[in-house]
Design a protein around this motif. Structure first.
Motif, PDB file in Angstrom:
ATOM      1  N   UNK A  99       0.828  -1.195   0.000  1.00 41.95           N
ATOM      2  CA  UNK A  99       0.000   0.000   0.000  1.00 41.95           C
ATOM      3  C   UNK A  99       0.866   1.248   0.000  1.00 41.95           C
ATOM      4  N   UNK A 100       0.360   2.267  -0.648  1.00 40.33           N
ATOM      5  CA  UNK A 100       1.053   3.543  -0.658  1.00 40.33           C
ATOM      6  C   UNK A 100       0.942   4.187   0.717  1.00 40.33           C
ATOM      7  N   UNK A 101       1.913   5.027   1.089  1.00 39.52           N
ATOM      8  CA  UNK A 101       1.871   5.666   2.416  1.00 39.52           C
ATOM      9  C   UNK A 101       0.562   6.398   2.691  1.00 39.52           C
ATOM     10  N   UNK A 102      -0.002   7.078   1.691  1.00 38.04           N
ATOM     11  CA  UNK A 102      -1.247   7.806   1.927  1.00 38.04           C
ATOM     12  C   UNK A 102      -2.407   6.853   2.226  1.00 38.04           C
ATOM     13  N   UNK A 103      -2.392   5.656   1.635  1.00 43.33           N
ATOM     14  CA  UNK A 103      -3.433   4.667   1.935  1.00 43.33           C
ATOM     15  C   UNK A 103      -3.280   4.127   3.352  1.00 43.33           C
ATOM     16  N   UNK A 104      -2.034   3.938   3.780  1.00 37.59           N
ATOM     17  CA  UNK A 104      -1.778   3.459   5.143  1.00 37.59           C
ATOM     18  C   UNK A 104      -2.262   4.497   6.155  1.00 37.59           C
ATOM     19  N   UNK A 105      -1.961   5.780   5.900  1.00 37.69           N
ATOM     20  CA  UNK A 105      -2.420   6.847   6.800  1.00 37.69           C
ATOM     21  C   UNK A 105      -3.944   6.899   6.838  1.00 37.69           C
ATOM     22  N   UNK A 106      -4.587   6.784   5.681  1.00 40.10           N
ATOM     23  CA  UNK A 106      -6.050   6.811   5.628  1.00 40.10           C
ATOM     24  C   UNK A 106      -6.637   5.628   6.389  1.00 40.10           C
ATOM     25  N   UNK A 107      -6.068   4.439   6.189  1.00 39.19           N
ATOM     26  CA  UNK A 107      -6.556   3.250   6.908  1.00 39.19           C
ATOM     27  C   UNK A 107      -6.359   3.412   8.412  1.00 39.19           C
ATOM     28  N   UNK A 108      -5.187   3.918   8.816  1.00 35.50           N
ATOM     29  CA  UNK A 108      -4.919   4.116  10.246  1.00 35.50           C
ATOM     30  C   UNK A 108      -5.907   5.117  10.840  1.00 35.50           C
ATOM     31  N   UNK A 109      -6.177   6.202  10.129  1.00 29.29           N
ATOM     32  CA  UNK A 109      -7.131   7.193  10.600  1.00 29.29           C
ATOM     33  C   UNK A 109      -8.519   6.600  10.746  1.00 29.29           C
ATOM     34  N   UNK A 142       3.566  15.064   5.651  1.00 27.86           N
ATOM     35  CA  UNK A 142       2.775  14.352   4.647  1.00 27.86           C
ATOM     36  C   UNK A 142       1.527  15.177   4.399  1.00 27.86           C
ATOM     37  N   UNK A 143       0.720  14.802   3.439  1.00 29.97           N
ATOM     38  CA  UNK A 143      -0.512  15.533   3.179  1.00 29.97           C
ATOM     39  C   UNK A 143      -1.480  15.306   4.343  1.00 29.97           C
ATOM     40  N   UNK A 144      -1.793  16.337   5.114  1.00 29.41           N
ATOM     41  CA  UNK A 144      -2.647  16.167   6.286  1.00 29.41           C
ATOM     42  C   UNK A 144      -4.011  15.556   5.969  1.00 29.41           C
ATOM     43  N   UNK A 145      -4.550  15.834   4.787  1.00 31.18           N
ATOM     44  CA  UNK A 145      -5.866  15.297   4.421  1.00 31.18           C
ATOM     45  C   UNK A 145      -5.877  13.776   4.432  1.00 31.18           C
ATOM     46  N   UNK A 146      -4.716  13.146   4.151  1.00 35.95           N
ATOM     47  CA  UNK A 146      -4.638  11.678   4.126  1.00 35.95           C
ATOM     48  C   UNK A 146      -5.014  11.064   5.470  1.00 35.95           C
ATOM     49  N   UNK A 147      -4.763  11.770   6.558  1.00 32.38           N
ATOM     50  CA  UNK A 147      -5.061  11.257   7.894  1.00 32.38           C
ATOM     51  C   UNK A 147      -6.268  11.943   8.529  1.00 32.38           C
ATOM     52  N   UNK A 148      -6.339  13.275   8.443  1.00 32.91           N
ATOM     53  CA  UNK A 148      -7.349  14.014   9.202  1.00 32.91           C
ATOM     54  C   UNK A 148      -8.771  13.756   8.721  1.00 32.91           C
ATOM     55  N   UNK A 149      -8.975  13.613   7.418  1.00 37.86           N
ATOM     56  CA  UNK A 149     -10.335  13.384   6.917  1.00 37.86           C
ATOM     57  C   UNK A 149     -10.848  12.006   7.338  1.00 37.86           C
ATOM     58  N   UNK A 150     -10.109  10.903   7.089  1.00 33.36           N
ATOM     59  CA  UNK A 150     -10.625   9.603   7.540  1.00 33.36           C
ATOM     60  C   UNK A 150     -10.766   9.508   9.069  1.00 33.36           C
TER      61      UNK A 150
END
Length: 181
Positions: A1-11, A87-95
């Motif tokens: 998985x790409x880092x942004x997907x990992x951040x989204x999943x973690x969020x 990193x792009x904050x939206x990747x974590x903060x939105x999910x």
């Protein structure tokens, strides 16, 4: 998985697990002073995730009691910094915030006026987040601090998706009385 997907999943996972605990009925006052009851499955899963993330150096948890998230909790997500985000904050903060928010769980995101992360704007422009998560920019100011407290009270009463501060997309500097929800 790409880092942004990992951040989204973690969020998403962190938000889902914390919201599940917050939706549990608070213990009656008499039971709250007694020895803690056995953990609900939701509490155990959240504690395990938090310990794994803490052990890996991703976060620290401030506890005011036995658990990181008490039943019936309100959530204040405070974030941002003057340095560019790693990193792009939206990747974590939105999910994270949209997974937390719901009819029984109040979520307010706050950011200082000096932050370069634009967390409040990110949430205000996301189709789902703007409806479910309240935001406050310039949270370190007197009016911002008042807005944070009052918007948490609003969100606890079911008035979510309200936005305060001085940036675009706000309904005012501070909330109006609750009866205008």
């Amino acid at each position: 998985s790409a880092p942004e997907e990992v951040r989204a999943d973690a969020g998403r996972v962190l938000g889902d697990r914390a919201a599940a605990v917050a939706r549990l009925e608070p213990l009656p006052a008499a039971e709250a002073e007694a020895p803690p009851p056995p953990e609900e499955p939701e509490e155990g899963r959240l504690e395990s995730l938090l310990e794994d993330l803490r052990g890996a150096g991703f976060l620290d948890v401030d506890r005011s009691g036995e658990t990181a998230v008490p039943r019936g909790a309100l959530f204040l997500i405070a974030g941002g910094a003057t340095d560019p985000p790693p990193f792009l904050p939206a990747d974590l903060i939105v999910p994270l915030t949209t997974s937390l928010a719901g009819p029984e769980v109040a979520v307010v995101a706050a950011e200082s006026s000096t932050s370069t992360w634009n967390l409040a704007q990110i949430l205000r422009t996301d189709d789902e987040a703007q409806q479910e998560v309240s935001t406050v920019d310039q949270a370190e100011t007197t009016s911002g601090t008042i807005a944070v407290v009052l918007s948490l009270a609003e969100a606890a009463e079911g008035c979510s998706g309200r936005h305060y501060g001085v940036q675009s997309g706000v309904g005012g500097i501070i909330p109006r009385p609750l009866d205008e929800c």
